[in-house]
Write a protein that holds these residues in place. Structure first.
Motif, mmCIF file in Angstrom:
data_model
loop_
_atom_site.group_PDB
_atom_site.id
_atom_site.type_symbol
_atom_site.label_atom_id
_atom_site.label_comp_id
_atom_site.label_asym_id
_atom_site.label_seq_id
_atom_site.Cartn_x
_atom_site.Cartn_y
_atom_site.Cartn_z
ATOM 1 N N ASP A 141 13.894 4.676 -1.239
ATOM 2 C CA ASP A 141 14.091 4.395 0.186
ATOM 3 C C ASP A 141 13.046 3.418 0.720
ATOM 4 N N LEU A 142 11.800 3.581 0.293
ATOM 5 C CA LEU A 142 10.738 2.698 0.766
ATOM 6 C C LEU A 142 10.921 1.283 0.226
ATOM 7 N N LEU A 143 11.297 1.153 -1.048
ATOM 8 C CA LEU A 143 11.589 -0.174 -1.608
ATOM 9 C C LEU A 143 12.767 -0.812 -0.880
ATOM 10 N N HIS A 144 13.791 -0.014 -0.608
ATOM 11 C CA HIS A 144 14.978 -0.516 0.084
ATOM 12 C C HIS A 144 14.629 -0.953 1.502
ATOM 13 N N GLU A 145 13.894 -0.101 2.208
ATOM 14 C CA GLU A 145 13.519 -0.394 3.598
ATOM 15 C C GLU A 145 12.573 -1.589 3.680
ATOM 16 N N THR A 146 11.604 -1.656 2.785
ATOM 17 C CA THR A 146 10.571 -2.679 2.848
ATOM 18 C C THR A 146 11.019 -4.010 2.260
ATOM 19 N N LEU A 147 11.688 -3.956 1.100
ATOM 20 C CA LEU A 147 12.023 -5.171 0.367
ATOM 21 C C LEU A 147 13.512 -5.488 0.337
ATOM 22 N N GLY A 148 14.341 -4.507 0.683
ATOM 23 C CA GLY A 148 15.780 -4.729 0.651
ATOM 24 C C GLY A 148 16.363 -4.667 -0.745
ATOM 25 N N VAL A 149 15.587 -4.192 -1.720
ATOM 26 C CA VAL A 149 16.090 -4.117 -3.095
ATOM 27 C C VAL A 149 16.700 -2.747 -3.352
ATOM 28 N N HIS A 150 17.627 -2.720 -4.274
ATOM 29 C CA HIS A 150 18.293 -1.482 -4.682
ATOM 30 C C HIS A 150 17.796 -1.155 -6.088
ATOM 31 N N ALA A 151 16.591 -0.613 -6.154
ATOM 32 C CA ALA A 151 15.896 -0.389 -7.424
ATOM 33 C C ALA A 151 16.557 0.723 -8.229
ATOM 34 N N ALA A 175 13.295 9.402 -4.879
ATOM 35 C CA ALA A 175 14.142 9.040 -3.735
ATOM 36 C C ALA A 175 13.301 8.390 -2.634
ATOM 37 N N GLN A 176 12.100 8.916 -2.413
ATOM 38 C CA GLN A 176 11.205 8.315 -1.406
ATOM 39 C C GLN A 176 10.845 6.888 -1.796
ATOM 40 N N LEU A 177 10.550 6.680 -3.080
ATOM 41 C CA LEU A 177 10.214 5.335 -3.539
ATOM 42 C C LEU A 177 11.412 4.406 -3.376
ATOM 43 N N HIS A 224 2.617 1.737 -3.384
ATOM 44 C CA HIS A 224 1.691 2.224 -4.415
ATOM 45 C C HIS A 224 1.329 3.691 -4.198
ATOM 46 N N ALA A 225 1.243 4.113 -2.946
ATOM 47 C CA ALA A 225 0.914 5.515 -2.658
ATOM 48 C C ALA A 225 1.992 6.455 -3.196
ATOM 49 N N VAL A 226 3.263 6.084 -3.025
ATOM 50 C CA VAL A 226 4.347 6.918 -3.548
ATOM 51 C C VAL A 226 4.331 6.894 -5.076
ATOM 52 N N VAL A 227 4.061 5.733 -5.673
ATOM 53 C CA VAL A 227 3.979 5.638 -7.133
ATOM 54 C C VAL A 227 2.842 6.524 -7.652
ATOM 55 N N ASP A 228 1.707 6.528 -6.954
ATOM 56 C CA ASP A 228 0.585 7.384 -7.357
ATOM 57 C C ASP A 228 0.963 8.859 -7.285
ATOM 58 N N LYS A 229 1.676 9.255 -6.224
ATOM 59 C CA LYS A 229 2.130 10.645 -6.109
ATOM 60 C C LYS A 229 3.102 10.983 -7.240
ATOM 61 N N MET A 230 3.990 10.031 -7.549
ATOM 62 C CA MET A 230 4.956 10.265 -8.622
ATOM 63 C C MET A 230 4.235 10.374 -9.964
ATOM 64 N N SER A 231 3.260 9.530 -10.191
ATOM 65 C CA SER A 231 2.494 9.586 -11.429
ATOM 66 C C SER A 231 1.800 10.937 -11.573
ATOM 67 N N THR A 269 0.815 -1.213 0.000
ATOM 68 C CA THR A 269 0.000 0.000 0.000
ATOM 69 C C THR A 269 0.850 1.265 0.000
ATOM 70 N N ALA A 270 1.829 1.347 0.881
ATOM 71 C CA ALA A 270 2.678 2.544 0.956
ATOM 72 C C ALA A 270 3.499 2.723 -0.319
#
Length: 179
Positions: A81-91, A77-79, A30-37, A27-28
């Protein structure tokens, strides 16, 4: 936050571990992706309007356009950080790739070479919850950054990888066939 400061974040064992993360709530994310969109749509509308009034150079420097570019960068950058924090990926979500015909062809074996960068790493000094197992995540993140720098410089990075204990072996190494 600078890139250097970002790299110093502690890594949560669950999100950066080798175990799957089956119950992640997106959810969080997708919320950042929606803001970015929304910000990207606003950028397009603003850029079209500004360009209708001004030349290309002036449009590039227009404060409205620059403000929206900054907003998109902040959201990206928020996305990250959130991907990194939540999933551990370096997108890598900000890279650009053009699908030119000249880049579709794989270089011949004579056009490519293999490079290795190695580290001898000991355990952390002082009190730390990091182990030598966490080094591969850091090397992998650094490798991703280096691969992007090489691509930004115009090189084609065909393959890259991080390994522990020995250099990466890439597919059809001639050395493997000779021994």
């Amino acid at each position: 936050m600078s890139e250097h400061e970002h790299d110093e974040h502690d890594h949560d064992a669950a999100s950066h571990g080798s175990d799957p993360l089956p119950d992640v709530d997106p959810t969080a994310l997708h919320a950042v992706v929606d803001k970015m969109s929304a910000a990207l749509h606003s950028y397009v509308e603003t850029a079209v309007g500004v360009r209708a009034e001004f030349g290309a150079h002036e449009a590039d420097e227009d404060p409205r356009v620059l403000a929206l570019e900054s907003q998109v960068g902040t959201l990206n950058a928020q996305l990250y950080d959130l991907l990194h924090e939540t999933l551990g990926v370096h997108a890598d979500l900000t890279g650009m790739t053009w699908d030119d015909d000249e880049h579709d062809e794989e270089p011949s074996d004579q056009d490519v070479d293999t490079f290795h960068l190695g580290f001898v790493v000991g355990p952390p000094t002082g009190a730390s919850d990091l182990t030598l197992d966490s080094v591969l995540d850091l090397v992998d993140a650094g490798g991703s950054e280096l691969a992007h720098k090489l691509q930004d410089a115009g090189f084609q990075v065909i393959e890259w990888g991080a390994s522990r204990g020995a250099p990466m072996s890439f597919g059809d190494d001639d050395e493997d066939d000779e021994g």
